[in-house]
Structure formats: structure tokens, C-alpha cells
Enzyme design. Structure first.
Site, PDB file in Angstrom:
ATOM      1  N   ARG A 120       0.856  -1.346   0.067  1.00 35.45           N
ATOM      2  CA  ARG A 120      -0.041   0.022  -0.226  1.00 35.45           C
ATOM      3  C   ARG A 120       1.035   1.304  -0.111  1.00 35.45           C
ATOM      4  NH1 ARG A 120      -4.442  -2.396   4.150  1.00 35.45           N
ATOM      5  NH2 ARG A 120      -5.629  -3.386   2.714  1.00 35.45           N
ATOM      6  N   GLU A 236      -2.496  17.608 -11.849  1.00 38.13           N
ATOM      7  CA  GLU A 236      -3.134  18.189 -12.976  1.00 38.13           C
ATOM      8  C   GLU A 236      -4.452  18.555 -12.893  1.00 38.13           C
ATOM      9  OE1 GLU A 236      -2.880  16.185 -17.486  1.00 38.13           O
ATOM     10  OE2 GLU A 236      -1.109  16.260 -16.389  1.00 38.13           O
ATOM     11  N   ARG A 241      -0.193  22.142 -15.080  1.00 35.74           N
ATOM     12  CA  ARG A 241       0.601  20.819 -15.417  1.00 35.74           C
ATOM     13  C   ARG A 241       0.105  20.312 -16.924  1.00 35.74           C
ATOM     14  NH1 ARG A 241       2.746  16.002 -11.543  1.00 35.74           N
ATOM     15  NH2 ARG A 241       4.111  15.358 -13.028  1.00 35.74           N
ATOM     16  N   HIS A 266       9.410   7.215 -27.404  1.00 33.27           N
ATOM     17  CA  HIS A 266       8.568   8.126 -26.871  1.00 33.27           C
ATOM     18  C   HIS A 266       8.927   9.583 -27.479  1.00 33.27           C
ATOM     19  CE1 HIS A 266       5.959  10.205 -23.973  1.00 33.27           C
ATOM     20  NE2 HIS A 266       6.949  10.681 -23.497  1.00 33.27           N
TER      21      HIS A 266
END
Length: 364
Positions: A120, A236, A241, A266
Site C-alpha cells: 500500500r 493536473e 501541469r 517516446h
């Protein structure tokens, strides 16, 4: 140079220092627990830099436990995420540990996501070894894997505890990889810093030819720009952003069409996407044709694509990939368009049919 990313209690530093990898004991010893640091790297990067990393940490009595993965975008997958989590659990990684992501953007994204969900939430450290990772993906806490539906559609915001960026390691990069990373450097100028874009025009070729001082300056300037944006809009939720996605909506569609393979890196996709975003803006009379041509001229001069990157697919097929974009909200896909160099903005009024028709008119 130390660039702070100011996020309150989750604040962290990005160290940009030539030779920092060889002094990893000085920078990372405080993150080791039980005398070890579990380090995830791709096999190619580890063959180049693993020994020096191990030797540096050995000076502080720290044992490096490497977990090696295959290189390439295909590693950002469900299968590799499951495999990595199983291997980290087998090493008895605990929640208070820090996992080191040692490599390019693929490793950083995958390890960051694994750290976000393991126990977690574990800590992690970014040691980016590509230009693209140093100037972009290692900073800001976006972690993800790819799925058949699209790029980075499953992930989490999970900030690193520290980023160690050594520009000297970039000397081992093939020029193609270096140029792909350079696309993300150019992006910061195109978003809101026309003076930096002019600096790129003047220095980009020398940087890519191996000028280490120029390389370090580009990394420092880019990291500072991204840290400022991330601190102001971490998740964002505002438009700030989102501007970092300049070129990415077009670029991700091209990557998907290329099967997320080495056929199109990319950064190459982002370069093509930025040129397309400027050209699309010019067609809509938002920016001048001269600015769009100037951007395409510079990207071409350093060997980056500016059209459909050799992909023969028609516009409708590329737009179909965009339909799965993670930024889509209430059926609307925001595009980052421009009013000129250094004047990017978010436009939510773009019709995808218009985009498809525009792409059909672009050079292959």
C-alpha cells in the site's frame, strides 16, 4: 545544482551533478535500511553502470540487491508489473524501504507504480540514466504502465523521495536515444520560455554531439521548469501541469500505432506531436506559420520527426487511438495548442473530426 520540488510534507530534492553516480554513497546512504538498497534496472543499463553503483554504495557498507528487467517500452505491462511485485515481495521489501529505479523512463514509471501499490505504498528513489528521464519522467510523480487500450492508462501519482541525475551517464546513450530525450528539453521552451527555445536552437546540435556542459545546463533548466509546474499543480487539476503534455496527444497516438515499440521512441513521438500541434494551431490561425515552421526546422535539424513519423495510417485511425487518452473528460479531449513559441494553452473545443482531417493532410 539541487532543485527542490515543493510539495509540503512530500517535498523532495532533485540533484543534478556531474559524477553524482560515482558518489552515490554520499547521496543515498541515508535511504538504506538494514544495510541494503533494492535496485531495479533494465539489463542494458545495468551492464553499463551497475558496477560503479555497487562500488560506490559498498564504500558506505550498503549491499545493492539488483532486480533486472528487459529493456524497452514493452516492459511497462501488466505482466512485468506482476513479475516485479512478486520479486520485490520475495526480497521482503517493507513499506519503509526505498526501492531504487535505476534507468530510463520505462523503469522509472514501472518501479514508481510498483512502489505505489506494494504494501500500500513504499518509498522509491529515481536514478534516471537517460536524457528523457532526467529532464522529464523522473520528476513529478507520474507512474504508470501501458495497456492494449493505450499508453499510461493504469498508474498512480506517487512522488519519489529523491532524484539523482548525473549528466555524465548520458555519454553512453546512443544518439537516437539522446535526441529523443532532447525533444522533452525543447518542450519547456515551447511551453512558456521562448528564450530557452532560442538557446536550444543555438546549442542543440552541440549538446547532442556530446558537450557535457551544455547537457548539464539543459537538464538543470528543464528540471527547474518542471519542478515549478509540479509544485503549483501536482495532480493536473488545473491547466498548468496539463501544458507539459504539449505534443503528447498527437505523440501517444503515433506510439500506439507503432505498437509501443522501438519503431518510434517516446521522445520521437513527442517531437512529431509538438510539430503537429504547432502546425494544427497555425491552420486554426492561432499562431503564425513562421513559428510552426521554425519549430519543425529545429526538430528536423537534430534528426527528429515532424510529421506522421513514417506511419502510413490515416487520420481516423490515429484519432481512434486518441479516444482512449487518459486526459479525456466528459467525452472531451483537451489539446495543448499554441499562440506562438512559448505560448501554450489548453483548448477543449477541438473536434476530433477536424484533427483526423488535419492528420490526413500531413506528410508521412
Amino acid at each position: 545544482m539541487i532543485v527542490p520540488v515543493e510539495l509540503g510534507a512530500r517535498r523532495y530534492d532533485v540533484l543534478v551533478e556531474a559524477g553524482a553516480l560515482g558518489a552515490a554513497d554520499r547521496h543515498l546512504a541515508g535511504f538504506a535500511r538494514g544495510g541494503r538498497l533494492v535496485t531495479v534496472a533494465d539489463e542494458r543499463v545495468w551492464a553499463l553502470h551497475g558496477d560503479s553503483f555497487i562500488a560506490a554504495l559498498a564504500r558506505a557498507g550498503i549491499d545493492v540487491r539488483p532486480v533486472l528487467l528487459p529493456p524497452g517500452e514493452a516492459t511497462k505491462s501488466w505482466a512485468m508489473l506482476a513479475d516485479l511485485c512478486d520479486r520485490l515481495l520475495a526480497l521482503e521489501v517493507e513499506r519503509a524501504d526505498h526501492i531504487v529505479a535505476f534507468g530510463g523512463g520505462v523503469i522509472g514509471d514501472l518501479v514508481g507504480f510498483a512502489a505505489a501499490i506494494l504494501k500500500r505504498g513504499c518509498g522509491f528513489i529515481q536514478v534516471p540514466t537517460t536524457l528523457l528521464a532526467q529532464v522529464d519522467s523522473s520528476v513529478g510523480g507520474k507512474t504508470a504502465i501501458n495497456t492494449p487500450a493505450g499508453k499510461n492508462l493504469v498508474g498512480a501519482f506517487h512522488q519519489p523521495a529523491f532524484v539523482l541525475a548525473d549528466p555524465l551517464v548520458l555519454a553512453t546513450l546512443p544518439r537516437r536515444d539522446l535526441a529523443a530525450g532532447y525533444a522533452e528539453v525543447v518542450k519547456y521552451g515551447l511551453i512558456d520560455d521562448p528564450a530557452f527555445f532560442a538557446w536550444c536552437e543555438a546549442n542543440g546540435l552541440a549538446l547532442l554531439d556530446g558537450d557535457t556542459a551544455l547537457m548539464a545546463h539543459a537538464v538543470e533548466r528543464s528540471v527547474a521548469a518542471k519542478a515549478r509546474i509540479v509544485a503549483a499543480d501536482e495532480r493536473e487539476t488545473a491547466d498548468l501541469r496539463a501544458l507539459l503534455n504539449l505534443g503528447h496527444t498527437f505523440g501517444h497516438a503515433l506510439e500506439a500505432e507503432a505498437g509501443f515499440s522501438d519503431r518510434l521512441l517516446h521522445g520521437e513521438a513527442v517531437a512529431a506531436g509538438m510539430a503537429l500541434a504547432f502546425r494544427f494551431s497555425a491552420e486554426r490561425e492561432l499562431c503564425s506559420v513562421a513559428d510552426a515552421d521554425r519549430v519543425a526546422t529545429h526538430l528536423s535539424a537534430v534528426g527528429l520527426p515532424t510529421g506522421r513519423a513514417g506511419l502510413a495510417s490515416d487520420g481516423a485511425r490515429l484519432v481512434a487511438h486518441m479516444a482512449h487518452d487518459k486526459k479525456k473528460s466528459a467525452g472531451t479531449l483537451p489539446f495543448i495548442l499554441v499562440r506562438g513559441i512559448g505560448q501554450a494553452f489548453v483548448d477543449r473545443s477541438v473536434a476530433l473530426d477536424d484533427v483526423a482531417a488535419f492528420l490526413d493532410r500531413q506528410p508521412n
